[in-house]
Design a protein around this motif. Structure first.
Motif, mmCIF file in Angstrom:
data_model
loop_
_atom_site.group_PDB
_atom_site.id
_atom_site.type_symbol
_atom_site.label_atom_id
_atom_site.label_comp_id
_atom_site.label_asym_id
_atom_site.label_seq_id
_atom_site.Cartn_x
_atom_site.Cartn_y
_atom_site.Cartn_z
ATOM 1 N N VAL A 121 43.573 29.001 21.958
ATOM 2 C CA VAL A 121 43.314 30.386 22.345
ATOM 3 C C VAL A 121 44.370 30.820 23.358
ATOM 4 C CG1 VAL A 121 41.650 31.989 23.378
ATOM 5 C CG2 VAL A 121 40.828 30.038 22.045
ATOM 6 N N ALA A 122 44.799 32.083 23.248
ATOM 7 C CA ALA A 122 45.663 32.687 24.266
ATOM 8 C C ALA A 122 44.938 33.877 24.872
ATOM 9 C CB ALA A 122 46.991 33.139 23.653
ATOM 10 N N PHE A 123 44.982 33.993 26.204
ATOM 11 C CA PHE A 123 44.415 35.133 26.911
ATOM 12 C C PHE A 123 45.525 36.148 27.188
ATOM 13 C CE2 PHE A 123 40.879 32.458 29.076
ATOM 14 C CZ PHE A 123 40.084 32.609 27.959
ATOM 15 N N LEU A 124 45.292 37.402 26.818
ATOM 16 C CA LEU A 124 46.214 38.481 27.139
ATOM 17 C C LEU A 124 45.606 39.343 28.233
ATOM 18 C CD1 LEU A 124 46.921 37.782 24.004
ATOM 19 C CD2 LEU A 124 48.149 39.949 24.107
ATOM 20 N N HIS A 125 46.438 39.685 29.218
ATOM 21 C CA HIS A 125 45.994 40.537 30.325
ATOM 22 C C HIS A 125 47.113 41.507 30.659
ATOM 23 C CE1 HIS A 125 45.308 41.313 34.775
ATOM 24 N NE2 HIS A 125 44.191 41.744 34.204
ATOM 25 N N ARG A 126 46.816 42.783 30.451
ATOM 26 C CA ARG A 126 47.791 43.836 30.740
ATOM 27 C C ARG A 126 49.147 43.564 30.097
ATOM 28 N NH1 ARG A 126 46.350 45.339 37.094
ATOM 29 N NH2 ARG A 126 44.099 45.620 36.721
ATOM 30 N N GLY A 127 49.077 43.145 28.837
ATOM 31 C CA GLY A 127 50.290 42.991 28.039
ATOM 32 C C GLY A 127 50.978 41.650 28.144
ATOM 33 N N ARG A 128 50.430 40.747 28.938
ATOM 34 C CA ARG A 128 51.070 39.445 29.104
ATOM 35 C C ARG A 128 50.110 38.315 28.754
ATOM 36 N NH1 ARG A 128 55.920 39.284 31.628
ATOM 37 N NH2 ARG A 128 56.668 41.214 32.588
ATOM 38 N N ILE A 129 50.645 37.238 28.199
ATOM 39 C CA ILE A 129 49.853 36.045 27.924
ATOM 40 C C ILE A 129 49.757 35.243 29.213
ATOM 41 C CG2 ILE A 129 49.749 33.888 26.631
ATOM 42 C CD1 ILE A 129 51.203 35.323 24.350
ATOM 43 N N VAL A 130 48.530 35.079 29.717
ATOM 44 C CA VAL A 130 48.353 34.415 31.012
ATOM 45 C C VAL A 130 48.089 32.922 30.880
ATOM 46 C CG1 VAL A 130 47.620 36.499 32.208
ATOM 47 C CG2 VAL A 130 45.904 35.089 31.075
ATOM 48 N N VAL B 216 25.892 34.737 49.222
ATOM 49 C CA VAL B 216 25.097 33.537 48.937
ATOM 50 C C VAL B 216 26.027 32.321 48.880
ATOM 51 C CG1 VAL B 216 23.636 32.378 47.230
ATOM 52 C CG2 VAL B 216 23.315 34.817 47.698
ATOM 53 N N GLU B 217 25.644 31.264 49.569
ATOM 54 C CA GLU B 217 26.452 30.053 49.569
ATOM 55 C C GLU B 217 26.578 29.481 48.162
ATOM 56 O OE1 GLU B 217 26.432 25.525 51.469
ATOM 57 O OE2 GLU B 217 24.884 26.972 52.046
ATOM 58 N N GLY B 218 27.800 29.267 47.728
ATOM 59 C CA GLY B 218 28.041 28.698 46.408
ATOM 60 C C GLY B 218 28.395 29.725 45.349
ATOM 61 N N VAL B 219 28.252 31.021 45.661
ATOM 62 C CA VAL B 219 28.661 32.063 44.709
ATOM 63 C C VAL B 219 30.172 32.225 44.795
ATOM 64 C CG1 VAL B 219 28.592 34.531 44.173
ATOM 65 C CG2 VAL B 219 26.471 33.279 44.638
ATOM 66 N N ARG B 220 30.827 32.081 43.685
ATOM 67 C CA ARG B 220 32.290 32.154 43.652
ATOM 68 C C ARG B 220 32.797 33.556 43.313
ATOM 69 N NH1 ARG B 220 34.559 27.111 42.456
ATOM 70 N NH2 ARG B 220 33.460 25.501 43.651
ATOM 71 N N GLN B 221 32.090 34.219 42.392
ATOM 72 C CA GLN B 221 32.609 35.491 41.892
ATOM 73 C C GLN B 221 31.486 36.286 41.244
ATOM 74 O OE1 GLN B 221 35.828 34.920 39.101
ATOM 75 N NE2 GLN B 221 36.923 36.676 39.894
ATOM 76 N N VAL B 222 31.559 37.607 41.365
ATOM 77 C CA VAL B 222 30.623 38.502 40.683
ATOM 78 C C VAL B 222 31.454 39.553 39.955
ATOM 79 C CG1 VAL B 222 28.680 40.094 40.902
ATOM 80 C CG2 VAL B 222 28.882 38.158 42.473
ATOM 81 N N VAL B 223 31.125 39.779 38.699
ATOM 82 C CA VAL B 223 31.865 40.755 37.913
ATOM 83 C C VAL B 223 30.891 41.505 37.026
ATOM 84 C CG1 VAL B 223 32.348 39.190 35.978
ATOM 85 C CG2 VAL B 223 33.908 41.095 36.441
ATOM 86 N N VAL C 44 37.664 35.768 33.381
ATOM 87 C CA VAL C 44 37.363 36.395 34.673
ATOM 88 C C VAL C 44 38.018 35.621 35.814
ATOM 89 C CG1 VAL C 44 35.528 36.911 36.319
ATOM 90 C CG2 VAL C 44 35.237 37.496 33.906
ATOM 91 N N LYS C 45 37.921 34.302 35.759
ATOM 92 C CA LYS C 45 38.513 33.476 36.810
ATOM 93 C C LYS C 45 40.023 33.700 36.906
ATOM 94 C CE LYS C 45 39.529 28.674 38.039
ATOM 95 N NZ LYS C 45 39.512 27.264 37.579
ATOM 96 N N LEU C 46 40.687 33.810 35.765
ATOM 97 C CA LEU C 46 42.142 33.920 35.754
ATOM 98 C C LEU C 46 42.645 35.312 36.106
ATOM 99 C CD1 LEU C 46 42.973 31.840 32.555
ATOM 100 C CD2 LEU C 46 43.410 31.186 34.928
ATOM 101 N N THR C 47 41.882 36.340 35.731
ATOM 102 C CA THR C 47 42.387 37.714 35.861
ATOM 103 C C THR C 47 41.601 38.567 36.855
ATOM 104 O OG1 THR C 47 41.006 38.653 34.098
ATOM 105 C CG2 THR C 47 43.099 37.619 33.446
ATOM 106 N N GLY C 48 40.368 38.163 37.161
ATOM 107 C CA GLY C 48 39.523 38.984 38.020
ATOM 108 C C GLY C 48 38.931 40.176 37.305
#
Length: 317
Positions: free
Chosen positions: A206-215, A249-256, A302-306
């Motif tokens: 798999v390749a992830f594309l983000h804003r025109g670029r392969i990340v 909350v302790e242990g929460v890394r990210q919310v999206v 989400v982790k890679l691009t936010g």
């Protein structure tokens, strides 16, 4: 034997929108199912458009089965099968006539085309509708007809843009079996899709594309393993609320946000889900549904691009 697809530093940016792809590099082997994932506007369809020779790149090069995609377009097209995300047909022609027209474009003689199409119409449960005009077809039936048109001539490289959207459960099973059969026979397949379960089940890489670029590029297992020790909590709220307390909350890394859902990436510690729920309630959230799952490719994106892989208008994977 040459690779099915080699893309070198391909760039195509539209002046009107500033969107497209930049410096894309890909390698797809024969018999491989290769996934392209990214939100609307990330460049998936543009990249497929370039590889299909429908769009000329601003710079860079690509080769299909050893053929130069810029200089040998006619020969390249003979190697390809293409299904766009919103296929169109000649509405006043029958389904069979539409499919036969595509087969003839690829140089299939009448007898060979007839055998291949009869088998595929039967396989995709369209045999009884073959003499109906295409304009009477539902969206899902039109997608199945487009699949038939893309694969009847046994392409060496098959390009698919959101092929399973609009298919019912039975048709999705048939489509997935066909993709596996084609790959096992040596066909290379590039699948642009945000149907996460489908990509994880079918794709070798798999390749992830983000804003025109392969990340990033990797196997689904490799990518998901980067989130080892995390879990995915999905909360659907009756109305949106500010979710800052959840981030504390302790242990929460990210919310999206993904459409109407809040997706919380958090550590796998005892009691953390209860703490997340409590934080949502403190924020005024009225929780309609809550689920806890293992991370998937959406979470890696989400982790890679936010940013979320899908917006509210895109179908869930």
């Amino acid at each position: 034997m040459a690779r099915a697809l080699e893309v070198e530093n391909v760039t195509k940016v539209y002046k009107s929108s500033g969107r497209g792809i930049e410096d894309a590099n890909l390698r797809v082997e024969r018999g491989e199912v290769f996934g392209l994932m990214g939100p609307n506007g990330s460049g998936k369809s543009t990249l497929l458009g370039v590889v299909s020779t429908r769009i000329s790149p601003d710079k860079g090069s690509f080769r299909v089965c050893g053929l130069d995609g810029v200089r040998e377009r006619r020969k390249v097209r003979a190697k390809l099968g293409l299904m766009v995300d919103r296929p169109t047909h000649y509405g006043d022609l029958t389904a069979w006539a539409n499919a036969y027209l595509f087969a003839s474009f690829y140089g299939m003689d009448e007898k060979k085309a007839g055998r291949a199409l009869a088998e595929l119409f039967e396989y995709f449960d369209l045999a009884e509708y073959r003499d109906d005009k295409a304009k009477t077809f539902s969206y899902g039936m039109g997608k199945k007809l487009a699949l038939i048109e893309a694969i009847a001539h046994d392409p060496e490289l098959l390009l698919l843009d959101e092929p399973s959207v609009g298919l019912d459960y039975t048709s999705q099973l048939a489509y997935q079996r066909k993709i596996r059969d084609l790959a096992s026979s040596g066909t290379a397949i590039v699948l642009a899709s945000n149907q996460v379960d489908e990509v994880e089940a079918l794709c070798d890489r798999v390749a992830f594309l983000h804003r025109g670029r392969i990340v990033t590029t990797g196997t689904p297992d490799e990518l998901i393993s980067t989130l080892e020790g995390l879990q995915r909590v999905v909360a659907r709220l009756r109305v949106p609320v500010e979710y800052d307390p959840v981030l504390e909350v302790e242990g929460v890394r990210q919310v999206v946000t993904e459409g109407k859902d809040l997706v919380i990436h958090c550590e796998e510690r005892s009691g953390i889900v209860a703490d997340v729920v409590a934080a949502l309630v403190r924020a005024g959230g009225d929780i309609v549904t809550l689920s806890v799952r293992r991370p998937n490719l959406e979470d890696v994106y989400v982790k890679l691009t936010g940013e979320a892989l899908r917006d509210e208008d895109q179908p869930a994977g």
